[in-house]
Motif scaffolding. Structure first.
Motif, PDB file in Angstrom:
ATOM      1  N   ASN A 190       0.872  -1.178   0.000  1.00 21.85           N
ATOM      2  CA  ASN A 190       0.000   0.000   0.000  1.00 21.85           C
ATOM      3  C   ASN A 190       0.901   1.216   0.000  1.00 21.85           C
ATOM      4  O   ASN A 190       1.905   1.255   0.735  1.00 21.85           O
ATOM      5  CB  ASN A 190      -0.889  -0.005   1.245  1.00 21.85           C
ATOM      6  N   GLU A 206       2.456   0.918   3.628  1.00 24.39           N
ATOM      7  CA  GLU A 206       2.045  -0.177   4.501  1.00 24.39           C
ATOM      8  C   GLU A 206       2.747  -1.439   4.028  1.00 24.39           C
ATOM      9  O   GLU A 206       2.746  -1.746   2.837  1.00 24.39           O
ATOM     10  CB  GLU A 206       0.537  -0.384   4.445  1.00 24.39           C
ATOM     11  N   GLN A 219       0.620  -6.149   8.095  1.00 28.06           N
ATOM     12  CA  GLN A 219       0.771  -5.186   9.179  1.00 28.06           C
ATOM     13  C   GLN A 219      -0.569  -4.599   9.608  1.00 28.06           C
ATOM     14  O   GLN A 219      -0.620  -3.606  10.322  1.00 28.06           O
ATOM     15  CB  GLN A 219       1.724  -4.057   8.760  1.00 28.06           C
ATOM     16  N   GLY A 220      -1.658  -5.202   9.179  1.00 23.45           N
ATOM     17  CA  GLY A 220      -2.973  -4.781   9.648  1.00 23.45           C
ATOM     18  C   GLY A 220      -3.370  -3.370   9.280  1.00 23.45           C
ATOM     19  O   GLY A 220      -4.196  -2.756   9.940  1.00 23.45           O
ATOM     20  N   GLY A 221      -2.786  -2.842   8.225  1.00 26.81           N
ATOM     21  CA  GLY A 221      -3.156  -1.506   7.788  1.00 26.81           C
ATOM     22  C   GLY A 221      -2.316  -0.391   8.369  1.00 26.81           C
ATOM     23  O   GLY A 221      -2.585   0.783   8.133  1.00 26.81           O
ATOM     24  N   LYS A 222      -1.287  -0.703   9.129  1.00 25.51           N
ATOM     25  CA  LYS A 222      -0.443   0.332   9.722  1.00 25.51           C
ATOM     26  C   LYS A 222       0.333   1.076   8.643  1.00 25.51           C
ATOM     27  O   LYS A 222       1.086   0.495   7.884  1.00 25.51           O
ATOM     28  CB  LYS A 222       0.551  -0.310  10.699  1.00 25.51           C
ATOM     29  N   LEU A 223       0.157   2.376   8.612  1.00 26.87           N
ATOM     30  CA  LEU A 223       0.894   3.216   7.668  1.00 26.87           C
ATOM     31  C   LEU A 223       2.136   3.784   8.333  1.00 26.87           C
ATOM     32  O   LEU A 223       2.087   4.241   9.466  1.00 26.87           O
ATOM     33  CB  LEU A 223       0.021   4.372   7.184  1.00 26.87           C
ATOM     34  N   PHE A 275      -7.925   4.180  13.221  1.00 23.64           N
ATOM     35  CA  PHE A 275      -6.563   4.460  13.665  1.00 23.64           C
ATOM     36  C   PHE A 275      -6.503   5.794  14.409  1.00 23.64           C
ATOM     37  O   PHE A 275      -7.244   6.722  14.072  1.00 23.64           O
ATOM     38  CB  PHE A 275      -5.620   4.574  12.450  1.00 23.64           C
ATOM     39  N   TYR A 309      -3.449   8.618  15.317  1.00 25.80           N
ATOM     40  CA  TYR A 309      -2.067   9.071  15.153  1.00 25.80           C
ATOM     41  C   TYR A 309      -1.885  10.370  15.934  1.00 25.80           C
ATOM     42  O   TYR A 309      -2.839  11.109  16.181  1.00 25.80           O
ATOM     43  CB  TYR A 309      -1.758   9.394  13.686  1.00 25.80           C
ATOM     44  N   LEU A 345       1.806   6.302  14.839  1.00 22.78           N
ATOM     45  CA  LEU A 345       0.600   5.556  15.173  1.00 22.78           C
ATOM     46  C   LEU A 345       0.547   5.247  16.663  1.00 22.78           C
ATOM     47  O   LEU A 345       1.481   4.688  17.215  1.00 22.78           O
ATOM     48  CB  LEU A 345       0.562   4.259  14.354  1.00 22.78           C
ATOM     49  N   PHE A 404      -4.584   1.197  16.910  1.00 24.20           N
ATOM     50  CA  PHE A 404      -5.547   0.967  15.862  1.00 24.20           C
ATOM     51  C   PHE A 404      -6.470  -0.180  16.229  1.00 24.20           C
ATOM     52  O   PHE A 404      -6.208  -0.931  17.179  1.00 24.20           O
ATOM     53  CB  PHE A 404      -4.873   0.750  14.503  1.00 24.20           C
ATOM     54  N   GLY A 410      -8.166  -4.558   5.280  1.00 24.55           N
ATOM     55  CA  GLY A 410      -7.162  -5.089   4.388  1.00 24.55           C
ATOM     56  C   GLY A 410      -6.254  -3.978   3.903  1.00 24.55           C
ATOM     57  O   GLY A 410      -5.952  -3.054   4.637  1.00 24.55           O
ATOM     58  N   THR A 411      -5.875  -4.045   2.662  1.00 29.82           N
ATOM     59  CA  THR A 411      -5.000  -3.024   2.093  1.00 29.82           C
ATOM     60  C   THR A 411      -5.863  -2.021   1.343  1.00 29.82           C
ATOM     61  O   THR A 411      -6.070  -2.123   0.139  1.00 29.82           O
ATOM     62  CB  THR A 411      -3.980  -3.679   1.153  1.00 29.82           C
ATOM     63  N   GLN A 413      -6.536   4.883   3.611  1.00 32.59           N
ATOM     64  CA  GLN A 413      -7.003   5.468   4.856  1.00 32.59           C
ATOM     65  C   GLN A 413      -7.510   6.885   4.594  1.00 32.59           C
ATOM     66  O   GLN A 413      -6.930   7.633   3.813  1.00 32.59           O
ATOM     67  CB  GLN A 413      -5.882   5.499   5.888  1.00 32.59           C
TER      68      GLN A 413
END
Lengths: 110, 112
Positions: free
Chosen positions: A31, A90, A94-98, B33, B35, B45, B48, B97-98, B101
């Motif tokens: 991502n 991402e 990683q579960g969507g962690k940016l 999420f 931040y 972060l 989440f 998922g991907t 955001q």
């Protein structure tokens, strides 16, 4: 962890000029997003672009995932383009962690 | 269009207070999420959540907790606010998922 580097850190343009912002990342990603943070702090989603090329008006973006970089191209810049541009990635599973880069601060002068 | 709404744009609290930051999204997104953004440190972060009542620690969870009792709402809690928690707080959501955001307008929190 993955490193995300943006260049240049600062950029000053005259209105009407074109510019290219770069984002390099140190590992494979699934991502990649480009954001614009305006002077009021709002973070606007510009592109979701894990690979390939997209265009939206005067903005376009290209991600070459195999070479681990992405480019944001701004044409005919306007004063409203001023602000900070962030690249965020991402990694897999990683579960969507940016993970965000440090940003490019753009100032467009009239 | 996705709408992520944060309860306050500006908030001033005192050291030791319990502070609640609320975030609501209207697109039935699974992931939410929190931040924080600080000069020179970028966006980091805190926590989440990928489902109701589920939460995962991010990179800087210390001093914070979260609550997700309903799918559309994700709350960030400062149990006992301290001055080093003065910051810009940004909430985001994604479909899961991907997926891209989408961010709220942010809350500028000052702890005096």
């Amino acid at each position: 962890g993955i490193q995300v580097e943006q260049s240049p850190p600062d950029l000053i343009l005259q209105e009407g000029a074109n510019s290219t912002l770069r984002c390099n990342f140190s590992d494979s990603v699934n991502n990649l997003q480009w954001f614009h943070q305006n002077p009021w702090g709002q973070l606007i989603n510009l592109f979701y672009i894990p690979s390939g090329t997209k265009q939206n008006g005067r903005l376009s973006a290209t991600t070459v995932a195999t070479e681990r970089y992405s480019l944001l191209y701004i044409s005919s810049s306007q004063t409203t383009d001023s602000g900070v541009y962030f690249c965020a990635v991402e990694q897999h599973n990683q579960g969507g962690k940016l993970i965000f880069g440090q940003g490019t601060e753009l100032s467009v002068k009239p | 269009d996705v709408k992520v709404t944060q309860s306050s744009r500006y908030l001033v609290k005192r050291t030791g207070e319990k502070v609640f930051l609320e975030c609501v999204q209207d697109m039935d997104h699974e992931n939410m999420f929190w931040y924080r953004q600080d000069p020179g440190l970028g966006l980091r972060l805190i926590y989440f959540s990928y489902d109701v009542k589920m939460k995962e620690k991010g990179d800087i969870p210390e001093g914070y907790s979260v609550s997700r009792e309903k799918k559309e709402r994700f709350s960030l809690i400062l149990e006992s606010a301290s001055t080093n928690q003065t910051s810009m707080y940004l909430c985001a959501s994604s479909r899961g998922g991907t997926q891209p955001q989408h961010f709220g307008d942010g809350t500028r929190l000052s702890i005096l």
